[in-house]
Design a protein around this motif. Structure first.
Motif, PDB file in Angstrom:
ATOM      1  N   GLN A 152      -5.207   8.443  -0.155  1.00 54.40           N
ATOM      2  CA  GLN A 152      -4.972   9.861   0.100  1.00 54.40           C
ATOM      3  C   GLN A 152      -5.234  10.113   1.578  1.00 54.40           C
ATOM      4  N   ILE A 153      -4.265  10.704   2.281  1.00 53.16           N
ATOM      5  CA  ILE A 153      -4.414  10.955   3.711  1.00 53.16           C
ATOM      6  C   ILE A 153      -4.273  12.445   4.001  1.00 53.16           C
ATOM      7  N   ASP A 154      -4.833  12.843   5.131  1.00 57.33           N
ATOM      8  CA  ASP A 154      -4.757  14.244   5.539  1.00 57.33           C
ATOM      9  C   ASP A 154      -3.867  14.456   6.754  1.00 57.33           C
ATOM     10  N   ILE A 155      -3.831  13.474   7.657  1.00 55.98           N
ATOM     11  CA  ILE A 155      -3.027  13.620   8.870  1.00 55.98           C
ATOM     12  C   ILE A 155      -2.249  12.332   9.128  1.00 55.98           C
TER      13      ILE A 155
ATOM     14  N   GLU B 110       8.955  12.221   4.148  1.00 55.61           N
ATOM     15  CA  GLU B 110       7.548  12.404   4.527  1.00 55.61           C
ATOM     16  C   GLU B 110       7.445  12.504   6.045  1.00 55.61           C
ATOM     17  N   SER B 111       6.512  13.296   6.536  1.00 58.65           N
ATOM     18  CA  SER B 111       6.278  13.380   7.977  1.00 58.65           C
ATOM     19  C   SER B 111       5.644  12.084   8.471  1.00 58.65           C
ATOM     20  N   TYR B 112       5.714  11.863   9.773  1.00 56.58           N
ATOM     21  CA  TYR B 112       5.156  10.641  10.344  1.00 56.58           C
ATOM     22  C   TYR B 112       4.892  10.830  11.825  1.00 56.58           C
ATOM     23  N   SER B 113       4.030   9.982  12.353  1.00 57.12           N
ATOM     24  CA  SER B 113       3.770   9.899  13.777  1.00 57.12           C
ATOM     25  C   SER B 113       4.393   8.603  14.274  1.00 57.12           C
ATOM     26  N   VAL B 114       5.306   8.694  15.235  1.00 54.87           N
ATOM     27  CA  VAL B 114       5.994   7.497  15.730  1.00 54.87           C
ATOM     28  C   VAL B 114       4.998   6.493  16.297  1.00 54.87           C
ATOM     29  N   SER B 115       4.031   6.966  17.076  1.00 59.95           N
ATOM     30  CA  SER B 115       3.060   6.054  17.686  1.00 59.95           C
ATOM     31  C   SER B 115       2.209   5.362  16.635  1.00 59.95           C
ATOM     32  N   GLU B 116       1.888   6.067  15.542  1.00 61.17           N
ATOM     33  CA  GLU B 116       1.079   5.464  14.487  1.00 61.17           C
ATOM     34  C   GLU B 116       1.898   4.461  13.675  1.00 61.17           C
ATOM     35  N   VAL B 117       3.151   4.777  13.444  1.00 63.40           N
ATOM     36  CA  VAL B 117       4.031   3.820  12.771  1.00 63.40           C
ATOM     37  C   VAL B 117       4.145   2.554  13.607  1.00 63.40           C
TER      38      VAL B 117
ATOM     39  N   ALA C 155       0.852  -1.193   0.000  1.00 59.29           N
ATOM     40  CA  ALA C 155       0.000   0.000   0.000  1.00 59.29           C
ATOM     41  C   ALA C 155       0.886   1.241   0.000  1.00 59.29           C
ATOM     42  N   ALA C 156       0.280   2.357  -0.360  1.00 57.31           N
ATOM     43  CA  ALA C 156       1.001   3.630  -0.370  1.00 57.31           C
ATOM     44  C   ALA C 156       0.064   4.737   0.091  1.00 57.31           C
ATOM     45  N   THR C 157       0.628   5.718   0.760  1.00 57.48           N
ATOM     46  CA  THR C 157      -0.137   6.903   1.150  1.00 57.48           C
ATOM     47  C   THR C 157       0.463   8.136   0.493  1.00 57.48           C
ATOM     48  N   GLU C 158      -0.372   9.148   0.307  1.00 58.49           N
ATOM     49  CA  GLU C 158       0.094  10.420  -0.230  1.00 58.49           C
ATOM     50  C   GLU C 158      -0.814  11.527   0.284  1.00 58.49           C
ATOM     51  N   GLY C 159      -0.212  12.582   0.823  1.00 62.59           N
ATOM     52  CA  GLY C 159      -0.973  13.677   1.387  1.00 62.59           C
ATOM     53  C   GLY C 159      -1.125  14.874   0.466  1.00 62.59           C
ATOM     54  N   TYR C 160      -0.307  14.948  -0.591  1.00 60.51           N
ATOM     55  CA  TYR C 160      -0.365  16.074  -1.522  1.00 60.51           C
ATOM     56  C   TYR C 160      -1.332  15.720  -2.639  1.00 60.51           C
ATOM     57  N   LEU C 161      -2.495  16.337  -2.621  1.00 62.68           N
ATOM     58  CA  LEU C 161      -3.610  15.936  -3.474  1.00 62.68           C
ATOM     59  C   LEU C 161      -3.271  15.819  -4.958  1.00 62.68           C
ATOM     60  N   PRO C 162      -2.518  16.764  -5.559  1.00 62.38           N
ATOM     61  CA  PRO C 162      -2.225  16.626  -6.991  1.00 62.38           C
ATOM     62  C   PRO C 162      -1.442  15.363  -7.342  1.00 62.38           C
ATOM     63  N   ASN C 163      -0.724  14.802  -6.361  1.00 63.11           N
ATOM     64  CA  ASN C 163       0.056  13.594  -6.633  1.00 63.11           C
ATOM     65  C   ASN C 163      -0.779  12.315  -6.621  1.00 63.11           C
ATOM     66  N   VAL C 164      -1.927  12.346  -5.958  1.00 57.13           N
ATOM     67  CA  VAL C 164      -2.697  11.117  -5.743  1.00 57.13           C
ATOM     68  C   VAL C 164      -3.107  10.439  -7.052  1.00 57.13           C
ATOM     69  N   PRO C 165      -3.719  11.153  -8.016  1.00 55.46           N
ATOM     70  CA  PRO C 165      -4.083  10.463  -9.268  1.00 55.46           C
ATOM     71  C   PRO C 165      -2.866   9.975 -10.048  1.00 55.46           C
ATOM     72  N   ILE C 166      -1.753  10.676  -9.925  1.00 54.31           N
ATOM     73  CA  ILE C 166      -0.525  10.244 -10.605  1.00 54.31           C
ATOM     74  C   ILE C 166      -0.041   8.937  -9.997  1.00 54.31           C
ATOM     75  N   ALA C 167      -0.068   8.868  -8.658  1.00 52.43           N
ATOM     76  CA  ALA C 167       0.352   7.647  -7.966  1.00 52.43           C
ATOM     77  C   ALA C 167      -0.569   6.488  -8.302  1.00 52.43           C
ATOM     78  N   LYS C 168      -1.878   6.748  -8.317  1.00 51.89           N
ATOM     79  CA  LYS C 168      -2.823   5.672  -8.625  1.00 51.89           C
ATOM     80  C   LYS C 168      -2.622   5.145 -10.041  1.00 51.89           C
ATOM     81  N   GLU C 169      -2.401   6.031 -10.978  1.00 48.52           N
ATOM     82  CA  GLU C 169      -2.198   5.600 -12.364  1.00 48.52           C
ATOM     83  C   GLU C 169      -0.948   4.741 -12.499  1.00 48.52           C
ATOM     84  N   ARG C 170       0.090   5.086 -11.743  1.00 49.27           N
ATOM     85  CA  ARG C 170       1.351   4.349 -11.839  1.00 49.27           C
ATOM     86  C   ARG C 170       1.333   3.058 -11.026  1.00 49.27           C
ATOM     87  N   LEU C 171       0.724   3.094  -9.833  1.00 52.61           N
ATOM     88  CA  LEU C 171       0.875   1.991  -8.882  1.00 52.61           C
ATOM     89  C   LEU C 171      -0.261   0.965  -8.894  1.00 52.61           C
TER      90      LEU C 171
END
Length: 249
Positions: free
Chosen positions: A99-102, A121-128, A74-90
């Motif tokens: 697509q994530i917000d936080i 990319e930013s991350y939350s240690v507890s969530e990781v 799986a992959a996440t992306e927070g920058y909206l313009p990149n999401v359709p590009i990632a989906k088309e490729r992956l």
């Protein structure tokens, strides 16, 4: 048309994802080598993984080159313009793209992944930690808080001091509170620009470097920088990178 006007006009070329090959492939920007390879580090941990998450995949450029991928990827992306590009490729590769917000509310069940990759990319240690399986691994390469601040100074732009303390020591201490740190490295390699158009294209691609940047607002400083590059042949600025690998025990 003057050379600087041609270069600035040239820098208006559009791009998608994080693809800046327009200036990289033509040698208009060069990077000093890091003492590590994020790709090689990822490969090292990837061989034994049955599930993989790529955080902040951008347009999926890096992940798509790690074939063959684990059974569940799986992959996440927070920058909206990149999401359709990632989906088309992956998605044709069997990768789910979210697509994530936080960072601290990822759409995955606990203990889902053997390996979590995170490049710039930013991350939350507890969530990781939550989404890693026992003995699962987290690998991240981060952009440090002093990255390319010379560009801000040369163009008379303010430097965002909120991230000045984002460095290896700070990140390693945060990880060590919940995971076991296995590897850590930090470096300050040079990035070299050979013309002012490459500088402008870079600032367009990395808009958080100088959020207020426009050619019109910074034209006088760009002219001075252009003259400096023409005289010296290049402009060097220091990047800031660090690498961490950690495991959930």
């Amino acid at each position: 048309m003057k050379l600087i006007d041609q270069l600035l006009q040239d820098a208006q070329k559009s791009f998608s994802g994080w693809d800046i090959s327009f200036i990289e492939d033509t040698g208009r920007i060069q990077y000093e080598l890091l003492p590590w390879s994020y790709g090689s580090e990822a490969r090292k941990y990837l061989f034994e993984a049955n599930s993989l998450l790529d955080m902040g995949t951008g347009g999926g450029e890096f992940l798509s080159k790690l074939l063959p991928l684990p059974h569940y990827t799986a992959a996440t992306e927070g920058y909206l313009p990149n999401v359709p590009i990632a989906k088309e490729r992956l998605e044709p590769l069997g990768v789910e793209v979210f697509q994530i917000d936080i960072d601290d509310e990822l759409p995955f069940a606990a203990e889902t992944f053997d390996l979590v990759l995170n490049k710039h990319e930013s991350y939350s240690v507890s969530e990781v930690k939550r989404i890693l399986r026992p003995d699962g691994l987290f690998l991240t390469q981060q952009v440090g808080g002093t990255d390319c601040t010379a560009l801000n100074e040369l163009l008379g732009a303010s430097v965002n001091t909120a991230y000045q303390d984002w460095k290896l020591q700070t990140a390693a201490e945060e990880l060590a509170g919940q995971l076991v740190v296995l590897e850590q490295q930090e470096a300050f390699p040079s990035m070299r620009f050979y013309d002012i158009g490459a500088v402008v294209f870079h600032l367009k691609a990395i808009p958080w470097q100088i959020p207020s940047f426009t050619i019109e607002a910074y034209r006088d400083c760009l002219m001075e920088l252009h003259q400096f590059i023409e005289k010296k042949g290049f402009l060097d600025v220091k990047q800031h990178r660090f690498l961490l690998a950690a495991a959930r025990k």
